[in-house]
Design a protein around this motif. Structure first.
Motif: not given
Length: 114
Positions: A99-114
């Motif tokens: 068994p493997l646990i995977e997490y979903a991770v996200g960036w909700v606002d790409l305009s904030a990316w630097k």
């Protein structure tokens, strides 16, 4: 889908790819499909640079956010959190009966990316 590679000397030391989110998630439009940096080049800024290329590609497509799936025990999870990703889901997968646990991770606002 966009693929980016980093080449040092005569070899590829990292790659990234991303595009439209593939599972039909209601919140996230874009997805980081893969990001890999050879161990000898990790912690050098190359991961952030490649991730930035994917972010720019997704923004050019009109996507405002992005997600990716990462194994719970993958050290990359800390990298993603360091560059602003937030965990929002998890799933149980299986590989050869393990068994493997995977997490979903996200960036909700790409305009904030630097």
């Amino acid at each position: 889908m966009r693929k980016c590679m980093l080449i040092v000397g005569n070899g590829i030391v990292g790659f990234a790819s991303g595009g439209k989110e593939r599972s039909g998630h209601r919140t996230y439009q874009g997805e980081l499909y893969a990001l890999y940096i050879c161990e000898a080049f990790q912690r050098s800024g190359m991961g952030r640079a490649l991730l930035g290329k994917v972010v720019n590609h997704l923004r050019a497509l009109g996507y405002h956010n992005m997600m990716t799936w990462v194994l719970k025990d993958n050290p990359a999870l800390r990298f993603y959190e360091h560059v602003g990703a937030k965990k929002f889901d998890e799933k149980l997968d299986e590989l050869d009966g393990t068994p493997l646990i995977e997490y979903a991770v996200g960036w909700v606002d790409l305009s904030a990316w630097k």
